[in-house]
Design a protein around this motif. Structure first.
Motif, PDB file in Angstrom:
ATOM      1  N   ARG A  14     -41.278  32.057   1.232  1.00 26.96           N
ATOM      2  CA  ARG A  14     -40.546  31.198   0.299  1.00 26.96           C
ATOM      3  C   ARG A  14     -39.057  31.490   0.268  1.00 26.96           C
ATOM      4  O   ARG A  14     -38.261  30.653  -0.102  1.00 26.96           O
ATOM      5  CB  ARG A  14     -41.157  31.340  -1.104  1.00 26.96           C
ATOM      6  CG  ARG A  14     -42.539  30.749  -1.188  1.00 26.96           C
ATOM      7  CD  ARG A  14     -43.261  31.186  -2.433  1.00 26.96           C
ATOM      8  NE  ARG A  14     -43.573  32.612  -2.373  1.00 26.96           N
ATOM      9  CZ  ARG A  14     -44.146  33.279  -3.371  1.00 26.96           C
ATOM     10  NH1 ARG A  14     -44.449  32.671  -4.486  1.00 26.96           N
ATOM     11  NH2 ARG A  14     -44.402  34.570  -3.245  1.00 26.96           N
ATOM     12  N   GLU A  15     -38.681  32.719   0.670  1.00 22.97           N
ATOM     13  CA  GLU A  15     -37.248  33.035   0.682  1.00 22.97           C
ATOM     14  C   GLU A  15     -36.493  32.148   1.668  1.00 22.97           C
ATOM     15  O   GLU A  15     -35.322  31.851   1.484  1.00 22.97           O
ATOM     16  CB  GLU A  15     -37.037  34.503   1.095  1.00 22.97           C
ATOM     17  CG  GLU A  15     -37.562  35.499   0.099  1.00 22.97           C
ATOM     18  CD  GLU A  15     -37.417  36.928   0.619  1.00 22.97           C
ATOM     19  OE1 GLU A  15     -36.878  37.116   1.710  1.00 22.97           O
ATOM     20  OE2 GLU A  15     -37.850  37.839  -0.092  1.00 22.97           O
ATOM     21  N   ARG A  16     -37.165  31.765   2.736  1.00 20.44           N
ATOM     22  CA  ARG A  16     -36.471  31.037   3.793  1.00 20.44           C
ATOM     23  C   ARG A  16     -36.387  29.544   3.528  1.00 20.44           C
ATOM     24  O   ARG A  16     -35.653  28.833   4.199  1.00 20.44           O
ATOM     25  CB  ARG A  16     -37.199  31.242   5.124  1.00 20.44           C
ATOM     26  CG  ARG A  16     -37.239  32.691   5.576  1.00 20.44           C
ATOM     27  CD  ARG A  16     -38.040  32.813   6.865  1.00 20.44           C
ATOM     28  NE  ARG A  16     -38.244  34.224   7.227  1.00 20.44           N
ATOM     29  CZ  ARG A  16     -39.195  34.653   8.047  1.00 20.44           C
ATOM     30  NH1 ARG A  16     -40.020  33.770   8.600  1.00 20.44           N
ATOM     31  NH2 ARG A  16     -39.318  35.925   8.333  1.00 20.44           N
ATOM     32  N   CYS A  17     -37.185  29.050   2.573  1.00 20.05           N
ATOM     33  CA  CYS A  17     -37.323  27.607   2.370  1.00 20.05           C
ATOM     34  C   CYS A  17     -36.019  26.989   1.863  1.00 20.05           C
ATOM     35  O   CYS A  17     -35.349  27.567   1.010  1.00 20.05           O
ATOM     36  CB  CYS A  17     -38.452  27.363   1.381  1.00 20.05           C
ATOM     37  SG  CYS A  17     -38.710  25.645   0.987  1.00 20.05           S
ATOM     38  N   VAL A  18     -35.657  25.823   2.398  1.00 17.68           N
ATOM     39  CA  VAL A  18     -34.480  25.124   1.891  1.00 17.68           C
ATOM     40  C   VAL A  18     -34.891  23.899   1.075  1.00 17.68           C
ATOM     41  O   VAL A  18     -34.083  23.016   0.833  1.00 17.68           O
ATOM     42  CB  VAL A  18     -33.508  24.712   3.018  1.00 17.68           C
ATOM     43  CG1 VAL A  18     -32.881  25.934   3.654  1.00 17.68           C
ATOM     44  CG2 VAL A  18     -34.196  23.857   4.070  1.00 17.68           C
ATOM     45  N   SER A  19     -36.162  23.841   0.688  1.00 17.57           N
ATOM     46  CA  SER A  19     -36.680  22.764  -0.172  1.00 17.57           C
ATOM     47  C   SER A  19     -36.400  21.372   0.389  1.00 17.57           C
ATOM     48  O   SER A  19     -35.988  20.474  -0.329  1.00 17.57           O
ATOM     49  CB  SER A  19     -36.093  22.863  -1.588  1.00 17.57           C
ATOM     50  OG  SER A  19     -36.396  24.105  -2.131  1.00 17.57           O
ATOM     51  N   CYS A  20     -36.619  21.195   1.691  1.00 19.18           N
ATOM     52  CA  CYS A  20     -36.351  19.892   2.296  1.00 19.18           C
ATOM     53  C   CYS A  20     -37.511  18.939   2.088  1.00 19.18           C
ATOM     54  O   CYS A  20     -37.382  17.744   2.313  1.00 19.18           O
ATOM     55  CB  CYS A  20     -36.063  20.049   3.775  1.00 19.18           C
ATOM     56  SG  CYS A  20     -37.526  20.430   4.746  1.00 19.18           S
ATOM     57  N   ALA A  21     -38.682  19.497   1.713  1.00 18.18           N
ATOM     58  CA  ALA A  21     -39.856  18.673   1.423  1.00 18.18           C
ATOM     59  C   ALA A  21     -40.416  17.959   2.650  1.00 18.18           C
ATOM     60  O   ALA A  21     -41.147  16.987   2.520  1.00 18.18           O
ATOM     61  CB  ALA A  21     -39.566  17.665   0.304  1.00 18.18           C
ATOM     62  N   ARG A  22     -40.069  18.435   3.857  1.00 14.51           N
ATOM     63  CA  ARG A  22     -40.698  17.820   5.028  1.00 14.51           C
ATOM     64  C   ARG A  22     -42.200  18.092   5.041  1.00 14.51           C
ATOM     65  O   ARG A  22     -43.001  17.208   5.317  1.00 14.51           O
ATOM     66  CB  ARG A  22     -40.090  18.394   6.309  1.00 14.51           C
ATOM     67  CG  ARG A  22     -38.872  17.664   6.801  1.00 14.51           C
ATOM     68  CD  ARG A  22     -38.537  18.171   8.188  1.00 14.51           C
ATOM     69  NE  ARG A  22     -37.386  17.493   8.747  1.00 14.51           N
ATOM     70  CZ  ARG A  22     -36.936  17.699   9.983  1.00 14.51           C
ATOM     71  NH1 ARG A  22     -37.556  18.556  10.765  1.00 14.51           N
ATOM     72  NH2 ARG A  22     -35.899  17.052  10.441  1.00 14.51           N
TER      73      ARG A  22
END
Lengths: 191, 793
Positions: free
Chosen positions: B162-170
């Protein structure tokens, strides 16, 4: 004054040299007297943290940087029961092929954890190719006092960030005990 | 954007164009085009993370900010549609846009960990590339980054950092819009925003692997590929998936002679950019348990033999069996391999006793395939499914049996196509396709099809309507007849969707009794003449029509054949496994060509190793009939293809069978399509349904299939094995939690899941843990089964 014969003048150089300091280094007899310069690019070394865990994370950036394709790395995942380095990943296989290596040092520049450095050791000749491929066991830094041979857990209460910040000063008894406990757990599970 | 040109399809010419200027370049694009797509058309790349051409715009990552004249603030190019007279400035011509993009980049990196050296995405990561090319050289953020425990499992296979996620919602948009499995969702707010699942519901979607591939950062990775290599180690080869008849384009990545991973490759006409988890993760079978050298039986034991010795032994066996041999090709062969079997049978062994089917099969099915399917041109495609007014599914569960057909049908259904399924119950897959159920107990298909509602019949008569029939229909007498009659009377297109990748390939290569390559009838004089000329023999040397299916197996079981040539056949996959077992135990000599050791090779007299898909090149025909050629991954492989082995045996017998892929493709090309008369199918009447509880069953996508062996992470995402029945059926038999099913071969006990379905039907998976129907029960689809309460699963 008449000119001296050319032959005599020539021997004059030889004669004068007799009284000068000898520049020849007696290698290998006197090799310890003439160590390489401190920044000489010699054989690589895979360093350890103060508690004995390996610094290498198996990221292969050294292999990527290598212009001679001399380095082969395979990463693997640290598990609760078998930890070789802080964090998630360690270098399971690490080979440097000294037939190929040109000692340029790009690999140690690329290393993000300072795991790979170069020693001054330069006597790497051999009479066959296979022995010139150095494995991880040949490259790992020796165990110093206060270190514990991996696999073993990180110092209790610390994270990989603490290791990178240099907060670890040596192995603590709990790491040994934890390791033994883990071994017992594993043997219980498997038995 | 990819423009696909379907043969015969009308290419829509957009009429309502709007004028737009991007970075000073004036252009006309269709109304409704997104600015980011319009910019692509003139070669301007706007940075993006959340944008994906196959997903709905969401403008979540804000990386694509651009300046539009007249708009007060920078706009996201991925969600902004073009409008008449719009003047767009990207980062190339606008300081505002460039600064906005740089600011977003800095924000995205604030909490992104410095994991690149240990991250599986490192080296092929859009965020990394973007940071390297336009990111700030030095960070201004010196505070503690937000951290999460890492990684966590969203399923046994998919790991989430989850640290790496940029919340792009793909990933969440893919799961919801494409796969229809909205098991992952964005939770929490602000810096704590994270992808998550419900507590007790892992992301066990059949298509979960695609989220890894479309993740623009390393937030989603697979347990399977974890730390196995870096992108720069890998050599990539475009290949075709060998698992089912969907025919996905794949990219196979290998390192030092070992396949490390497979990715879905972009083929807009077939799999778009997706594939299923089986195609992505199941490839270890390729390197485990292989046959490495020819084996010859001596004093009752198989021993390793040299190639010349094994070839001579096989040639000796076949010399003595000319005119009296049987050939089983298996359902996994390429067109080229099946063609070689076909030539070997007819031109060398002088027999027409050949079949590729290793499953439930019938003569009715063989007649249907020869008359309707074999050698037919590609007319009904993935594209036609998308445009179809109605798709009728008969005895096929696309999500399990042809997952990319499922994805396309779901896309079609979202676009307005009506999907109707003739089945015992609405599965979750059917629900995702918004399908209507024509309730029908297994075996009652003929009645269900003849009694179809007028409404569906009318819809079927609309041009473009499609009927898809699965291979399970072979277990139902009259089903293929009824389906073909329905297609004829309504005018709907009819397609047969087999499960295995090699079935359509083998059919078109003529590996079925009575059929020559390209759907040519063996009885047709012109066809015989054409084929004989290519094969270099005289037409009268071609055999007369022989046996296929059960007749072939029965003849083999009696020991009447002098020799059997068997390709990749797993005995337990046959509905009539006992017949083949009897044949293997009989005096008949058996020559096996196989990739792996199995029951057939254990009983064979000569065994030849054969290459898996990575070790040979070839072509699969997908369900459309579309050729899906693939190249050789490992050129240094020591194995050859089945065709290579057959060609070598023939050579020892002083006969010629082409064995090279190019040579066989040349022969098939020289034969060309068959334009003469096709065989006519014989109508088969339906049989009255037997009384009692009937068995509905099919193979789930993830089950005990041999090509999924050695994949523990994949297997852990398989669906649990349950028996399904209606509440009434359960009550009538006193069943509450556990049901025991009993058949002639034994009994199995499974947990029961009460499902809304046809009464007196019980559904169980065909080849899952604890439920291997053919072997454990001795029953198949549509058979009557005894059910009772209790038992231990």
């Amino acid at each position: 004054m008449p000119e001296m014969p050319q032959v005599v003048r020539g021997f004059g150089v030889t004669f004068n040299t007799i009284f000068k300091k000898v520049v020849t280094e007696q290698y290998p007899e006197d090799s310890t007297k003439y160590p390489p310069k401190p920044r000489f690019h010699g054989r690589h070394q895979l360093n350890r943290w103060a508690d004995g865990l390996e610094k290498c994370i198996g990221c292969e950036l050294c292999a990527w940087a290598c212009p001679a394709d001399a380095i082969f790395v395979e990463g693997a995942e640290n598990s609760e029961t078998e930890r070789f380095s802080p964090g998630e990943r360690y270098g399971r296989v690490y080979q440097i092929n000294y037939v190929r290596c040109i000692f340029c040092g790009l690999c140690i520049e690329a290393c993000p954890t300072r795991a790979l450095t170069m020693t001054n050791e330069f006597e790497l000749a051999d009479n066959n190719r296979a022995d010139l491929i150095y494995e991880k066991k040949d490259l790992l830094a020796p165990m110093l006092p206060g270190m514990l041979a991996p696999p073993h857990p990180m110092v209790p209460g610390t994270t990989d960030t603490d290791y990178y910040a240099g907060k670890i000063t040596g192995a603590v008894p709990e790491q040994l005990i934890e390791q033994e406990l883990l071994d017992e757990e594993v043997s219980e599970v498997t038995s | 954007m990819t423009i696909t040109n379907e043969p015969g399809a009308q290419v829509a010419v957009p009429t309502d164009l709007v004028n737009v200027t991007i970075d000073g370049v004036e252009m006309q694009v269709p109304k409704g085009t997104l600015v980011i797509r319009a910019a692509e058309l003139i070669g301007i790349e706007i940075p993006r993370f959340c944008d994906h051409p196959l997903l709905d715009p969401v403008a979540a990552c804000r990386a694509c900010l651009i300046e539009v004249d007249g708009m007060p603030k920078p706009q996201p190019a991925c969600a902004q549609m073009v409008a008449e007279g719009m003047n767009v400035h990207t980062q190339h011509s606008s300081q505002v846009a460039a600064e906005a993009q740089a600011g977003v980049m800095e924000f995205l990196l604030v909490n992104h960990p410095l994991d690149c050296p240990v991250c599986d995405k490192g080296g092929e990561c859009p965020l990394q590339n973007q940071a390297m090319s336009v990111g700030r050289p030095e960070t201004r953020f010196t505070e503690e980054k937000r951290t999460f425990p890492k990684p966590i499992n969203v399923s046994a296979q998919i790991l989430l950092d989850r640290e790496r996620c940029v919340s792009c919602a793909r990933c969440t948009r893919f799961a919801e819009q494409i796969a229809g499995d909205p098991m992952i969702e964005l939770l929490e707010r602000g810096a704590q925003q994270q992808v998550g699942t419900a507590d007790d519901e892992p992301f066990d979607s059949y298509f979960s692997g695609n989220t890894i591939q479309i993740c623009p950062v390393g937030a989603l990775t697979s347990a399977d590929y974890r730390f196995r290599s870096r992108p720069f180690d890998l050599v990539s080869v475009p290949t075709t998936c060998e698992h089912c008849a969907s025919g996905c384009s794949l990219r196979t990545d290998y390192r030092r002679g070992v396949v490390t991973r497979r990715l879905a490759w972009d083929d807009p006409e077939v799999n778009e950019e997706w594939n299923c988890d089986k195609g992505r993760f199941a490839f270890r079978y390729q390197s485990h348990g292989r046959i490495n050298a020819p084996l010859v039986r001596e004093n009752g034991e198989l021993r390793v033999a040299s190639w010349p010795e094994a070839l001579a032994t096989a040639a000796g066996i076949f010399e003595a069996a000319r005119g009296n041999a049987g050939v089983l090709v298996g359902g996994r062969s390429t067109v080229e391999d099946a063609y070689a079997y076909s030539v070997m049978a007819r031109a060398v062994l002088a027999t027409d006793d050949i079949d590729f089917r290793v499953r439930a099969m019938s003569d009715e099915e063989a007649g249907f395939l020869a008359a309707v399917v074999a050698g037919s041109p590609v007319t009904t495609t993935y594209g036609s499914l998308e445009n179809a007014p109605l798709v009728l599914l008969v005895d096929i569960e696309p999500e399990d049996e042809s997952p990319i057909v499922f994805l396309r049908l779901r896309k079609a259904a979202r676009g307005g196509t009506r999907v109707v399924t003739v089945a015992s119950h609405l599965t979750t897959g059917s629900e995702k396709m918004n399908a209507e159920l024509v309730a029908c107990a297994p075996g009652d298909e003929v009645r269900a099809l003849t009694e179809l509602s007028a409404d569906i019949r009318t819809a079927l008569a609309v041009p473009g309507a499609v009927i898809m029939v699965g291979e399970r229909a072979a277990a139902v007498p009259g089903a293929f007849t009824a389906v073909a009659d329905l297609a004829k009377s309504t005018g709907a297109a009819l397609v047969w969707v087999p499960r295995r990748a090699g079935e359509r390939s083998a059919l078109d290569a003529g590996a079925l009794a009575g059929l020559l390559p390209g759907g040519r009838p063996l009885t047709d004089a012109t066809a015989r003449e054409e084929v004989a000329r290519i094969w270099g023999i005289s037409a009268d040397r071609l055999p007369q029509p022989g046996r296929s299916g059960r007749a072939l197996l029965e003849n083999a079981a009696r020991g009447d054949y002098a020799a059997l040539l068997i390709g990749g056949v797993e005995v337990d996959d046959l509905r009539d496994a006992d017949l083949l077992r009897a044949a293997l135990e009989s005096e008949t000599s058996v020559v096996a060509i196989s990739t792996h050791h199995n029951e057939v090779t254990a009983a064979a007299d000569v065994v030849f190793p054969s290459g898996v898909v990575t070790e040979k090149s070839g072509t699969f025909l997908d369900w459309e009939g579309r050729p899906r050629p693939f190249g050789q991954v490992f050129h240094e492989a020591l194995t050859t293809s089945d065709a290579g082995v057959i060609s070598a045996i023939a050579e020892v017998m002083d006969a010629t069978v082409e064995g090279s892929v190019t040579g066989i493709r040349g022969q098939i090309g020289a034969l060309g399509p068959w334009r003469g008369a096709r065989t006519t199918r014989t109508a088969v009447a339906a049989q009255p349904a037997a009384a009692g509880v009937r068995l509905a069953t099919w193979r789930q996508l993830l089950d005990l299939g041999l090509m999924q062996s050695d994949e523990p992470h994949l297997a852990a995402t398989a669906r649990p094995t349950v028996a399904r029945m209606s509440a009434a059926t359960a009550a009538a038999n006193g069943i509450t939690e556990i049901a025991t099913l009993t058949g002639p071969a034994g009994a199995i006990s499974l947990p029961v899941e009460i499902t809304e379905m046809v009464p007196d039907v019980v559904w169980v998976p065909m080849n899952s843990e604890g439920s291997r129907i053919y072997r454990d029960l001795g029953l198949g689809f549509g058979d009557v089964v005894q059910i009772s309460a209790g038992g231990r699963p």
